[in-house]
Design an enzyme around this catalytic site. Structure first.
Site, short mmCIF file in Angstrom:
data_model
loop_
_atom_site.label_atom_id
_atom_site.label_comp_id
_atom_site.label_asym_id
_atom_site.label_seq_id
_atom_site.Cartn_x
_atom_site.Cartn_y
_atom_site.Cartn_z
N LYS A 66 -0.20 8.06 -0.64
CA LYS A 66 -1.68 8.35 -1.32
C LYS A 66 -2.64 8.06 -0.39
O LYS A 66 -3.50 8.85 -0.25
CB LYS A 66 -1.56 7.51 -2.34
CG LYS A 66 -0.87 8.06 -3.86
CD LYS A 66 -0.67 6.81 -4.84
CE LYS A 66 0.30 7.38 -5.96
NZ LYS A 66 0.15 6.26 -7.07
N ALA A 83 -2.41 2.10 -4.22
CA ALA A 83 -1.40 1.47 -4.77
C ALA A 83 -0.71 2.49 -5.54
O ALA A 83 -0.93 3.41 -6.22
CB ALA A 83 -2.25 0.47 -5.58
N ASP A 84 0.80 1.73 -5.98
CA ASP A 84 1.60 2.42 -6.72
C ASP A 84 2.46 1.49 -7.50
O ASP A 84 2.81 0.27 -6.84
CB ASP A 84 2.74 3.36 -5.80
CG ASP A 84 3.17 4.30 -6.97
OD1 ASP A 84 2.50 5.39 -7.51
OD2 ASP A 84 4.46 4.08 -7.28
N THR A 85 2.73 1.50 -8.47
CA THR A 85 3.62 0.61 -9.45
C THR A 85 4.72 1.19 -9.92
O THR A 85 4.68 2.29 -10.62
CB THR A 85 2.73 -0.01 -10.74
OG1 THR A 85 1.61 -0.78 -10.15
CG2 THR A 85 3.52 -1.18 -11.23
N ALA A 120 2.94 -1.62 -4.60
CA ALA A 120 2.69 -1.64 -3.49
C ALA A 120 1.24 -1.13 -3.08
O ALA A 120 0.69 -0.59 -3.76
CB ALA A 120 3.50 -0.59 -2.79
#
EC number: 3.6.1.9
Length: 210
Positions: A66, A83-85, A120
C-alpha cells in the site's frame, strides 16, 4: 501535522502527511494524536493472500505494498503512512465481512475462542524527500470472545457494524459486550496502533509529534 487550508496544501516547512487509507476509523485515531492528514490517498492493490501465507507475513506485505503504490504516485515531498489489519485463528486469515453470511461464519468461529489481531504499519517518504526514513512495525493483539449463542450472533448481525470489518466484528461496536479479554493494543484492533504510530513519526526528521 494538519493541512494548511481547505485544499490540503502541504506546509512549506515540512512534507505533506499522506494517509494511504480511506478508513474513517484510522482518521479518528490519528485525530487522537492531534494529526490530520494533508491528503487521504487510498491504495488500490490486490489483497488476496498468497497460498499458505502466514498472517504476519501477509499483513506486513499489505502495508508495504500500500505504501509503495501511493509513494509512486506522489511527486512532491511527502511522508506516507500505510496500515493493514487482519484477524487470524492460528494460521487462518479470516476475511473482511462484506455480507451477512461471511460475518456469521466468522463470529461462529470466534465464539468462545482466543484469536489474534495483527496490524502492520509502514511510513515511507516520497522520492523527493530523501531525508525521510522508511520504518515499519507489526503489532499483535490477543482477543478472546465469550461463547455466543446463535441468537446472540444474529442480534449482533442485525446491528450492522460488522460490515467491511476483518473477522466480522468491530471492537468499538456492539461486539465489545462479548469480548472477555484483550491483551495488547486496543487501537491496533480498531485499525491503527497509536503508540507505535507515534513512535514511527517521532523517528522522522523534524518535529512531527512532541
Amino acid at each position: 501535522m494538519t493541512a494548511s487550508g481547505p485544499s490540503g496544501t502541504e506546509s512549506a516547512s515540512r512534507p505533506a502527511f499522506v494517509l494511504a487509507s480511506a478508513s474513517p476509523r484510522r482518521l479518528d485515531l490519528l485525530a487522537q494524536l492531534g494529526l490530520t492528514p494533508d491528503r487521504v490517498f487510498p491504495a488500490d492493490i490486490d489483497e488476496t493472500p498468497a497460498r499458505d501465507e502466514a498472517p504476519r507475513l501477509y499483513v506486513r506485505r499489505m502495508a508495504v505494498e500500500k505504501a509503495a503504490v501511493v509513494v509512486r504516485q506522489i511527486e512532491t515531498p511527502a511522508l506516507v503512512l500505510a496500515a493493514d489489519t487482519v484477524v487470524a485463528l492460528g494460521r487462518r486469515i479470516l476475511p473482511k465481512a462484506e455480507d451477512r453470511d461471511t460475518a456469521r461464519t466468522c463470529l461462529r468461529l470466534l465464539s468462545g475462542r482466543r484469536h489474534t489481531v495483527l496490524t502492520a504499519l509502514q511510513c515511507r517518504p516520497s522520492s523527493s524527500w530523501p531525508e525521510g526514513q522508511t520504518a515499519e512495525r507489526v503489532v499483535e493483539t490477543a482477543v478472546t470472545f465469550a461463547r455466543m449463542t446463535d441468537r446472540q450472533i444474529e442480534d449482533l448481525l442485525d446491528k450492522g457494524d460488522w460490515q467491511g470489518k476483518a473477522g466480522g466484528y468491530a471492537l468499538q461496536g456492539h461486539a465489545a459486550g462479548f469480548i472477555r479479554a484483550l491483551s495488547g493494543s486496543a487501537s491496533a484492533v480498531i485499525g491503527l496502533p497509536l503508540f507505535e504510530t507515534a513512535q514511527l513519526l517521532r523517528g522522522q526528521p523534524g518535529r512531527w509529534l512532541l
